[in-house]
Design an enzyme around this catalytic site. Structure first.
Site, short mmCIF file in Angstrom:
data_model
loop_
_atom_site.label_atom_id
_atom_site.label_comp_id
_atom_site.label_asym_id
_atom_site.label_seq_id
_atom_site.Cartn_x
_atom_site.Cartn_y
_atom_site.Cartn_z
CD GLN A 120 -9.20 5.69 11.06
OE1 GLN A 120 -9.93 5.59 10.34
NE2 GLN A 120 -7.94 6.24 10.72
CG ASN A 121 -6.27 -1.13 12.00
OD1 ASN A 121 -7.43 0.08 10.80
ND2 ASN A 121 -5.34 -0.81 12.32
CG HIS A 171 -13.85 2.65 12.61
ND1 HIS A 171 -12.77 2.90 11.57
CD2 HIS A 171 -14.73 3.76 13.27
CE1 HIS A 171 -13.36 4.43 11.99
NE2 HIS A 171 -13.94 5.20 12.24
#
Ligand code: BV8
Ligand code: ZN
Length: 237
Positions: free
Chosen positions: A95-96, A113
């Site tokens: 998600q980083n 993301h």
């Protein structure tokens, strides 16, 4: 126990969140560092905030890019790159947006993301990678004259289709699924944990605190990822 699972699993999938980059000095989203000036990250990472004030959102991203540009991958990022080399089938879902998994040598990184180093024109959609720190002009402009935006997924925006499809596939196929350094509150990413579990995976959480998925995992390793992950791979002789 987890070490044995890691040794015998033929397919491994991992979901990481901001916590794995915390020891590289990057503020997490909802932790103490999650604030910038008096804004909450969740209020800035929105299309409507960008539409209203692109310069403000870009100042936040410029600040984050400058912090990330000085950050180095830590032992947790490196341990995951090592596990990838040793596993027959390994998928890293993150998600980083900081790019630290790539910098640590991970090859197949699914960025659900997006990526802060990618810039996309909000008019013609043209994408480019730009690591300049700081960006010379805010907001940056495309050759077509359009205002450019960070190549990340904001709240209310859908995740990149192909990346998401590969992430779901990896979660379904995993025999062993790690969820590391995420508060597991942002969907649909957090839903991968339940999907892996429902598909028969053993699920291992690595976090310094309890999260909403702690109740469903098979093993909860409480502590900093940069200490726990190298431990798991260390005894591999
Ligand atoms: C979408 C932008 C619909 C990039 C981010 C279903 C149910 C409920 C809500 C929703 C749902 N579907 C959609 C929603 C709404 C929303 C959502 O989930 N809201 C939540 C807050 C309730 N989701 C969305 O809007 C998503 N889009 O579904 O659209 C749609 C569908 C189809 C078609 C059109 C539309 C989009 C979500 C993406 C949002 N963008 N970021 C950027 O600028 O970074 S999310 C943001 O939160 C970051 O990406 C971050 O990665 C992510 C999750 O945060 P974490 O990584 O977990 O970080 P956090 O600070 O929260 O936690 C850190 C953890 O680490 C903690 O647990 C801490 O204990 C731990 N830790 C700290 N130090 C360490 C450590 N662990 C180990 N070691 C340490 N040293
Ligand atoms: Zn353009």
């Amino acid at each position: 126990m987890v070490r044995d699972w890691l040794k015998s699993a033929s397919s491994v999938a991992v979901l990481t969140g901001a916590g794995i980059s915390a020891e590289s000095g990057l503020p997490t989203f909802r932790g103490p560092g999650g604030l910038w000036r008096q804004y909450r990250a969740e209020d800035l990472a929105r299309p409507e905030t960008f539409a209203r004030d692109p310069k403000l959102v870009w100042e936040w991203y410029n600040w984050r890019r400058s912090v990330m540009a000085r950050a180095q991958p830590n032992a947790a990022h490196r341990a995951l790159a090592g596990i990838e080399q040793r596993s027959a089938q390994f998928t890293l879902i993150t998600q980083n947006v900081d790019g630290l998994h790539d910098a640590a040598g991970s090859r197949n990184v699914l960025k659900v993301h997006g990526d802060i180093w990618t810039i996309r024109c909000s008019v013609c959609g043209k994408e480019r990678v730009d690591r300049s720190d700081p960006l010379p002009e805010l907001p940056p402009r495309c050759a077509c004259g359009g205002v450019e935006r960070p190549g990340v997924v904001w709240f209310g925006e859908s995740l990149p289709k192909d990346v998401w499809a590969q992430s779901e596939k990896a979660a379904r196929a995993a025999e062993l699924f790690f969820v590391i350094g995420t508060s597991a509150v942002v969907y649909p990413a957090a839903g991968l944990v339940g999907l892996a579990k429902a598909s028969g995976a053993k699920v291992v959480e690595i976090n310094i605190a309890e999260t909403p998925v702690s109740a469903i995992v098979d093993a909860s390793l409480r502590g900093p990822a940069s200490e726990i992950l190298p431990e798991l791979v260390q005894h591999d002789v």
